[in-house]
Design an enzyme around this catalytic site. Structure first.
Site, PDB file in Angstrom:
ATOM      1  N   ARG A 143       0.890  -1.175   0.000  1.00  0.00           N
ATOM      2  CA  ARG A 143       0.000   0.000   0.000  1.00  0.00           C
ATOM      3  C   ARG A 143       0.920   1.215   0.000  1.00  0.00           C
ATOM      4  O   ARG A 143       1.543   1.522   1.021  1.00  0.00           O
ATOM      5  CB  ARG A 143      -0.899  -0.054   1.233  1.00  0.00           C
ATOM      6  CG  ARG A 143      -1.941   1.055   1.320  1.00  0.00           C
ATOM      7  CD  ARG A 143      -2.811   0.835   2.540  1.00  0.00           C
ATOM      8  NE  ARG A 143      -3.683   1.969   2.820  1.00  0.00           N
ATOM      9  CZ  ARG A 143      -4.923   2.094   2.342  1.00  0.00           C
ATOM     10  NH1 ARG A 143      -5.419   1.153   1.551  1.00  0.00           N
ATOM     11  NH2 ARG A 143      -5.658   3.157   2.648  1.00  0.00           N
ATOM     12  N   HIS A 170      -6.783   1.336  -7.167  1.00  0.00           N
ATOM     13  CA  HIS A 170      -7.120   0.605  -5.929  1.00  0.00           C
ATOM     14  C   HIS A 170      -7.928  -0.637  -6.336  1.00  0.00           C
ATOM     15  O   HIS A 170      -9.125  -0.750  -6.042  1.00  0.00           O
ATOM     16  CB  HIS A 170      -7.938   1.504  -5.003  1.00  0.00           C
ATOM     17  CG  HIS A 170      -8.010   1.030  -3.588  1.00  0.00           C
ATOM     18  ND1 HIS A 170      -7.419  -0.155  -3.152  1.00  0.00           N
ATOM     19  CD2 HIS A 170      -8.626   1.564  -2.482  1.00  0.00           C
ATOM     20  CE1 HIS A 170      -7.653  -0.312  -1.864  1.00  0.00           C
ATOM     21  NE2 HIS A 170      -8.382   0.708  -1.434  1.00  0.00           N
ATOM     22  N   GLN A 173     -10.235  -2.807  -3.866  1.00  0.00           N
ATOM     23  CA  GLN A 173     -11.496  -2.204  -3.451  1.00  0.00           C
ATOM     24  C   GLN A 173     -12.593  -2.496  -4.465  1.00  0.00           C
ATOM     25  O   GLN A 173     -13.734  -2.803  -4.107  1.00  0.00           O
ATOM     26  CB  GLN A 173     -11.331  -0.682  -3.298  1.00  0.00           C
ATOM     27  CG  GLN A 173     -12.616   0.036  -2.940  1.00  0.00           C
ATOM     28  CD  GLN A 173     -13.167  -0.396  -1.594  1.00  0.00           C
ATOM     29  OE1 GLN A 173     -12.462  -0.357  -0.581  1.00  0.00           O
ATOM     30  NE2 GLN A 173     -14.434  -0.802  -1.557  1.00  0.00           N
ATOM     31  N   ASP A 265     -16.526   8.756  -2.629  1.00  0.00           N
ATOM     32  CA  ASP A 265     -15.326   8.439  -1.861  1.00  0.00           C
ATOM     33  C   ASP A 265     -14.885   9.733  -1.186  1.00  0.00           C
ATOM     34  O   ASP A 265     -15.495  10.794  -1.377  1.00  0.00           O
ATOM     35  CB  ASP A 265     -14.244   7.890  -2.806  1.00  0.00           C
ATOM     36  CG  ASP A 265     -13.020   7.358  -2.077  1.00  0.00           C
ATOM     37  OD1 ASP A 265     -13.093   7.163  -0.852  1.00  0.00           O
ATOM     38  OD2 ASP A 265     -11.987   7.154  -2.730  1.00  0.00           O
ATOM     39  N   CYS A 305     -16.191   3.390  -0.084  1.00  0.00           N
ATOM     40  CA  CYS A 305     -15.122   2.483   0.348  1.00  0.00           C
ATOM     41  C   CYS A 305     -14.645   2.749   1.774  1.00  0.00           C
ATOM     42  O   CYS A 305     -13.918   1.927   2.328  1.00  0.00           O
ATOM     43  CB  CYS A 305     -13.954   2.524  -0.634  1.00  0.00           C
ATOM     44  SG  CYS A 305     -13.076   4.098  -0.679  1.00  0.00           S
ATOM     45  N   ARG A 332     -14.287  -6.857   1.432  1.00  0.00           N
ATOM     46  CA  ARG A 332     -12.859  -6.626   1.231  1.00  0.00           C
ATOM     47  C   ARG A 332     -12.066  -7.870   1.664  1.00  0.00           C
ATOM     48  O   ARG A 332     -11.044  -8.210   1.058  1.00  0.00           O
ATOM     49  CB  ARG A 332     -12.400  -5.405   2.049  1.00  0.00           C
ATOM     50  CG  ARG A 332     -12.830  -4.056   1.491  1.00  0.00           C
ATOM     51  CD  ARG A 332     -12.102  -3.724   0.188  1.00  0.00           C
ATOM     52  NE  ARG A 332     -10.669  -3.816   0.352  1.00  0.00           N
ATOM     53  CZ  ARG A 332      -9.905  -2.821   0.822  1.00  0.00           C
ATOM     54  NH1 ARG A 332     -10.453  -1.664   1.158  1.00  0.00           N
ATOM     55  NH2 ARG A 332      -8.597  -2.980   0.924  1.00  0.00           N
TER      56      ARG A 332
END
Length: 356
Positions: A143, A170, A173, A265, A305, A332
């Site tokens: 990450r 991402h 996600q 988001d 998310c 997730r």
């Protein structure tokens, strides 16, 4: 009856029997194609690199693991004896917990590495880190701030690399988002997803995935916050190839009109804190409310998310029955498990192929 006519008749009867048997079993050329997909040894930096069948395979494996482990209470030590290095330059709740608990649940050993444990590209180059970790573990999830860091790790490592988030994409996600929508609606093809917010990494991953699943995508971003130009060009190409719609606008209500799914988001990502005041001003009118949903389809749902801020979506939507944010967060775990199993093993799902 002549012998050759008898042979032809017999062959036709066998073919018809086989056809009806396969139809009853739900077999099709598409299903056969999906069953033969193998992702073992691959990396996942972006879903741009994955075909329609490969993404569907990941969703199938993820849903299968969820069914076998959560609902059937089975223990599947598919990753026993394996280890994952989890490199986190940016903090996270869902990415860390889903990966760490998911890998352990499958019998593997997760190793969490923060910037205090490993100075990626500082005390040791990314090249050397990738080569060292390749000898110590079986897979790396990173990450990171810069997508180029992932690309360097992938070039130098001899084991799969998973993008846990970068400034550009991402992917993990989006797998969770589409599994959530598949579970809720029963299938994905023909759905319309509307993104209302920043042209960020999560949107980029939607744009690289939606068309491959037959999903139409509407995008509303304020002027100056549009998605990356090269990502947009590729998304337009994918939309034409797969026969879906891609609409870009700066009007949230236009994007929401006729949509099945409203998505937003954060407006201020990590590293953008100094821009917060300006961003909040520029995003005025982009909060998702019941009024936004009033122009969507009657069955509209909401995704985010997380973590969520009130300016992005009000409580009436966020905590309503239309909100799928908490099943989305749980998924997730199942989708990162499905991805890790797919990249490290030859596992064949035990459940039938779902409708896409």
């Amino acid at each position: 009856m002549p012998l050759n006519l008898l042979s032809v008749t017999s062959c036709l009867l066998k073919c018809m029997k086989s056809f009806h048997y396969n139809r009853r079993r739900g077999f099709s050329s598409a299903a056969a194609s999906l069953s033969s997909v193998s992702l073992k040894g691959r990396s996942c930096l972006t879903l741009k690199d994955f075909s329609s069948d490969e993404i569907k395979r990941l969703l199938w494996v993820s849903g299968d693991l969820k069914h076998q482990i959560k609902h059937e209470k089975q223990y599947l030590p598919l990753l026993q004896g394996k280890a994952i290095a989890m490199i986190f330059e940016k903090r996270s709740t869902r990415t860390r917990m889903s990966t760490e608990t998911g890998f352990a649940l499958l019998g593997g050993h997760p190793c969490f590495l923060t910037s205090q444990d490993i100075h990626l590209g500082v005390n040791e180059s990314s090249t050397d880190t990738a080569r060292v970790l390749s000898g110590l573990c079986d897979i790396i999830l990173a990450r990171v701030y810069s997508h180029s860091t992932l690309e360097e790790l992938d070039r130098e490592a001899s084991i799969p690399i998973i993008n846990g988030l970068s400034d550009l994409y991402h992917p993990i996600q989006i797998l969770a988002d589409f599994l959530t929508l598949q579970e809720h609606y029963g299938s994905l093809s023909g759905l319309t997803v509307s993104w209302i917010g920043d042209g960020n990494n999560v949107l980029h991953s939607f744009m690289m995935t939606a068309a491959k699943l037959g999903v139409h995508l509407k995008v509303a971003t304020p002027k100056g916050y549009e998605p990356d130009k090269s990502v947009t060009e590729e998304a337009q190409r994918l939309s034409i190839e797969h026969g879906t719609q891609l609409i870009l606008t700066s009007d949230p209500m236009e994007a929401a009109h006729g949509s099945n799914v409203l998505v937003t988001d954060t407006w201020v990502s990590m590293g953008q804190e100094e821009e917060k005041k300006r961003r909040l001003k520029d995003f005025q009118g982009y909060q998702i409310t019941m009024q936004t949903g009033s122009v969507a389809k009657p069955d509209w749902t909401f995704l985010h998310c997380l973590p969520r801020k009130l300016e992005e979506v009000d409580d009436q939507v966020f905590y309503s029955s239309r909100s799928l944010v908490f099943p989305e967060a749980e998924n997730r775990k199942w989708t990162i498990m499905g991805l890790m199993v797919s990249l490290l093993t030859d596992y064949t799902p035990q459940t039938s192929i779902p409708k896409f």
